[in-house]
Write an enzyme that holds these catalytic residues in place. Structure first.
Site, PDB file in Angstrom:
ATOM      1  CB  SER A 253      46.350  74.618  58.807  1.00 46.46           C
ATOM      2  OG  SER A 253      47.345  74.837  59.766  1.00 46.46           O
TER       3      SER A 253
ATOM      4  CG  ASP B 246      49.619  75.966  57.600  1.00 50.42           C
ATOM      5  OD1 ASP B 246      48.525  76.255  57.069  1.00 50.42           O
ATOM      6  OD2 ASP B 246      49.742  75.693  58.800  1.00 50.42           O
TER       7      ASP B 246
END
Length: 322
Positions: free
Chosen positions: A48, A163
């Site tokens: 991320s 993510d």
């Protein structure tokens, strides 16, 4: 015997940068200290926001320039990055974010970077962790930062990726797979906190007391000092209020992330774990200075452990060559 200079050869140091949204400013603080201390980094992985900061490091962006980028984030830039498209797949298509990433990172491919780089994403259909170690750098970062519900999933071949923090918040194992002999991990995942205060806020107590006083009396209390003292005094036995839905959902995510990370750290511990003390929420990009400072403080505190780890690894390498 091997030459004497081989005994002082430093190991390949890898950096595993964790997920955490705006808390990722702390990664830049850590990098500032590692740069200043002359710690050579040979591998970087990220999940991320860690994938983004790691990508900036891999293309050679100095920490001071990263810091300027963080501090330049304002309302207009945030709105641009999260430009809404209001589709069922997410709040934003992520197209504008991808353009912003291209402005920062250029058109590099991962294969041409000066060091091994890897990002983690999650296959939304299977829940599998997907390692991104080749292809366009911007695409890897866009996939790893595709927050579910906020950004559309990223198309990657036949996969739909979101993510990476969902499956591997701090990609330590990937860092070792890419050749790191010593891994420094930076964990910025939020820790569970009290969802509500133990008592009501002062203004709530003040309002309730004034309402009660005016309802039962036509004049103010005989002793204003006594009345105010009663208002400002906490009531330890007072029942704490229930948390709101947003607090409950945030707390749930924090608990799940911490438990997953705890298990992964048992299975694949880093050589050094840095955990900045960050009082910054997931989306509070306007508080980047606080995150950077927290990263600096945590990295400075970890330097003795880092140097000891490097010295031990260098000695072991020298001994193994005898």
């Amino acid at each position: 015997m091997t030459p004497a200079n081989s005994q002082s050869k430093l190991p390949k140091v890898g950096l595993a940068l964790g997920s955490g949204g705006a808390r990722g400013a702390a990664h830049t603080g850590v990098l500032k200290v590692l740069e200043a201390e002359g710690i050579p980094l040979s591998v970087v992985t990220g999940s991320s926001i860690g994938a983004l900061v790691g990508a900036a490091m891999a293309i050679g962006l100095p920490a001071d320039k990263m810091e300027k980028e963080w501090l330049s984030i304002g309302t207009r830039r945030l709105l641009r990055g999260f430009l809404p498209s209001l589709h069922a797949a997410g709040f934003s298509s992520g197209n504008e974010l991808k353009r912003m990433l291209a402005e920062l990172l250029g058109d590099h491919t991962i294969e041409e970077l000066s060091m091994p780089y890897g990002a983690i994403a999650c296959d939304i259909d299977t829940g599998e962790a997907v390692t991104l170690c080749e292809g366009p750098l911007v695409d890897a970062v866009r996939a790893s930062t595709a927050i579910p519900g906020i950004f559309y999933p990223m198309r990657y071949g036949k996969r739909l990726l979101v993510d990476g923090g969902l499956v591997d918040p701090v990609p330590i194992a990937l860092c070792r797979e890419l050749g790191a002999e010593v891994v420094i991990a930076v964990d910025i995942t939020p820790r569970p906190i009290h969802t509500t205060p133990r008592g009501r806020k002062l203004w709530d107590r003040l309002g309730d007391s004034m309402k009660e006083t005016l309802a039962h009396s036509t004049v103010m209390p005989a002793s204003l000092a006594e009345w105010l003292e009663n208002i400002f005094r906490e009531r330890p036995n007072e029942e704490r209020p229930l948390p709101g839905l947003y607090s409950i959902m945030n707390q749930t995510v924090s608990i799940l992330l911490q438990e997953m990370l705890r298990q992964k750290l048992i299975l694949c511990p880093p050589d050094v774990l840095i955990r900045p003390d960050i009082d910054v929420s997931f989306m509070a990009y306007q508080h980047a200075r606080d995150g950077i400072d927290a990263g600096v403080q945590a990295a400075e505190a970890a330097m003795p452990e880092i140097r000891a780890c490097l010295a031990k690894s260098s000695t072991q390498q020298g001994t193994s060559g005898l």
